[in-house]
Design an enzyme around this catalytic site. Structure first.
Site, PDB file in Angstrom:
ATOM      1  N   HIS A 171      26.213  26.259   9.564  1.00  0.00           N
ATOM      2  CA  HIS A 171      25.458  27.508   9.401  1.00  0.00           C
ATOM      3  C   HIS A 171      25.511  27.951   7.946  1.00  0.00           C
ATOM      4  O   HIS A 171      26.545  27.836   7.297  1.00  0.00           O
ATOM      5  CB  HIS A 171      26.077  28.589  10.283  1.00  0.00           C
ATOM      6  CG  HIS A 171      25.434  29.929  10.134  1.00  0.00           C
ATOM      7  ND1 HIS A 171      24.212  30.229  10.712  1.00  0.00           N
ATOM      8  CD2 HIS A 171      25.814  31.050   9.456  1.00  0.00           C
ATOM      9  CE1 HIS A 171      23.888  31.474  10.400  1.00  0.00           C
ATOM     10  NE2 HIS A 171      24.840  31.985   9.630  1.00  0.00           N
TER      11      HIS A 171
ATOM     12  N   VAL B  51       0.836  -1.204   0.000  1.00  0.00           N
ATOM     13  CA  VAL B  51       0.000   0.000   0.000  1.00  0.00           C
ATOM     14  C   VAL B  51       0.871   1.254   0.000  1.00  0.00           C
ATOM     15  O   VAL B  51       0.579   2.236  -0.684  1.00  0.00           O
ATOM     16  CB  VAL B  51      -0.942   0.002   1.222  1.00  0.00           C
ATOM     17  CG1 VAL B  51      -1.612   1.362   1.390  1.00  0.00           C
ATOM     18  CG2 VAL B  51      -1.997  -1.077   1.078  1.00  0.00           C
TER      19      VAL B  51
ATOM     20  N   GLY C  12     -12.328  13.424   8.687  1.00  0.00           N
ATOM     21  CA  GLY C  12     -11.159  12.984   9.433  1.00  0.00           C
ATOM     22  C   GLY C  12     -10.036  13.991   9.355  1.00  0.00           C
ATOM     23  O   GLY C  12      -9.573  14.326   8.267  1.00  0.00           O
ATOM     24  N   GLY C  13      -9.585  14.479  10.506  1.00  0.00           N
ATOM     25  CA  GLY C  13      -8.520  15.475  10.565  1.00  0.00           C
ATOM     26  C   GLY C  13      -7.197  14.913  11.005  1.00  0.00           C
ATOM     27  O   GLY C  13      -6.363  15.634  11.567  1.00  0.00           O
TER      28      GLY C  13
END
Length: 471
Positions: free
Chosen positions: A447, A44, A183-184
């Site tokens: 960075h 799936v 549905g959330g």
């Protein structure tokens, strides 16, 4: 070793758990038979879940980002959404990955049977082959990896046209004018975001008080803050009383606080969770121990209550995540091969919701800490103080660490923002290695990157943050 006509290891289901188990078992010298209805491994996740949804979410993010770039002086013409062309591209992605897995199975000399298997005893299977025949297999060891299927609502009939499940929605046959997502949770949020980004008026109905039940509030609020106006409407603490689909449209009755209101939509998407995919396995023939929801119970080596039968992935219960299944598959294979010390015993499992922005977390949550009355310190570093985040237009993001209040040991963490999921493995590793905030603060991060937000959240606990005022 198994006899000549007895399969040494049979794996039922070729999703991320099943094929990982099969591949690991073969690498350890075991003879493996892998059974699945599809032409190639993938399950799936690859065919109708993780991969196609992330392909669509990537395009949705591009569209959202291109619109936002106009604020910075880089304006694009509003993109045309060609649903058919998008679908063809998505299917190419699926085909490439599943074909690759098929080749990996062949390279390991794994016997691949296309069909569906069911148990006839504790050491025998019957396989309904895709070609139409039936095959009886005797096995020494079996690994059940059949995953889960979408749950339905008793009063909502999925017709795969007006009322869809997630697999239907991923086909993206058209962009409807309006869509109601029932549905959330993460599936509803991800697919709702895709359709909304592509121009559909999306509404979401959720039974609980917010999105992603059980997730820390600050992570959800970060998503909501960045997506004001994305959804047409959101109905929390609301139930779907009835759906009437006719003439290519749907009329829905929504119940909130005892009051019922009626709304009309072009399409409905039911995304209310998943349940174990075991109906066709005839498990009553072997009677493995299960929990109250029908998930198979297993030990730390993924062995069921039947000595020679193992189970992995969604069919063993929450969390229903592909990477959990993969790890469990390798453990089961190693247990069968007699590899000592192999066990499923993670300190943390990463969760990622691939919306824009992403929501990610791992380990202990603030909700869990409160329920357990644990003494923790939560340090949050706002991305408004991150140079890299600002260059990405992600000032609303946030990274947090959940730390033992006394020792500073990392117990959990989360992030909301672009590429938040990429940050979570570092926090996961910190939890597994019993690292402290000081360990993270003293680790030099490059960075300018978003990874610095983890270091700076840790610096807050140590008491000397570089880019925020000292407490």
């Amino acid at each position: 070793m198994a006899g000549k006509d007895v399969k040494e290891v049979v794996v039922l289901g070729a999703g991320p758990g099943g094929y990982a188990a099969a591949f690991r078992a073969a690498d350890l010298g075991l003879k493996v038979t892998l059974i699945d209805p599809e032409a190639n491994p993938g399950g799936v996740c690859l065919y109708r879940g993780c991969i196609p949804s992330k392909a669509l979410l990537h395009l949705a993010e591009i569209k959202q980002t291109s619109a936002k770039a106009a604020e910075w002086g880089l304006a694009f013409k509003d993109p045309d959404v060609d649903a058919k062309k998008i679908n063809r591209w998505k299917n190419k992605v699926i085909a490439k990955l599943t074909r690759g897995l098929g080749q990996l199975a062949k390279s390991r000399d794994i016997e691949y049977l296309r069909g569906r298997a069911k148990f006839t005893s504790k050491n025998k299977l019957e396989v309904d082959e895709d070609a139409g025949g039936k095959l009886t297999l005797e096995f020494k060891h079996a690994i059940i990896a059949t995953g889960s299927v979408a749950m339905t609502l008793p009063n909502v009939e999925i017709d795969h046209h007006v009322v869809m499940d997630a697999a239907d929605a991923l086909e993206l046959k058209e962009i409807p004018g309006s869509l109601l997502v029932i549905g959330g949770g993460y599936i509803g949020l991800e697919l709702g975001s895709v359709y909304a980004s592509f121009g559909c008026k999306v509404s979401i109905v959720e039974m609980t008080a917010d999105f992603l039940p059980g997730t820390d509030d600050d992570l959800i609020k970060g998503f909501e803050k960045a997506n004001k106006g994305l959804f047409e409407a959101v109905y929390f603490e609301t139930q779907v009383e009835a759906v009437n689909a006719e003439k290519g449209k749907a009329t829905v009755k929504l119940k909130t606080g005892g009051k019922i209101k009626e709304k009309k939509f072009d399409k409905i998407l039911v995304a209310v969770g998943r349940q174990p995919n075991s109906a066709s396995l005839d498990l009553d023939k072997i009677n493995p121990e299960m929990d109250e929801k029908g998930f198979l119970k297993v030990d730390v080596r993924q062995r069921t209550s039947i000595e020679n039968i193992f189970a992995i992935g969604d069919i063993t219960g929450e969390p229903l995540l592909a990477h959990k299944a993969t790890h469990e598959g390798r453990v089961a294979a190693e247990a069968i091969a007699g590899k000592a010390g192999s066990a499923y015993d993670p300190m943390a499992i990463p969760f990622i919701v691939f919306t824009n922005p992403e929501i990610a977390w791992c380990g202990l949550t603030e909700i869990q800490a409160k329920e357990k009355d644990m003494k923790v310190k939560v340090e949050r570093f706002p991305w408004s103080a991150s140079g890299r985040a600002i260059t990405l237009g992600e000032e609303t993001g946030m990274t947090k660490l959940i730390l033992d209040a006394e020792t500073g040991r990392v117990l959990g963490g989360g992030a909301v923002g672009k590429h938040a999921g990429v940050l979570i493995p570092e926090i996961c590793l910190a939890i597994e290695m019993a690292a402290t905030a000081e360990d993270l603060a003293l680790t030099i991060h490059p960075h300018p990157t978003l990874s610095e937000t983890i270091m700076e959240a840790a610096e807050l606990f140590v008491g000397s943050p570089t880019h925020l005022p000292r407490k």
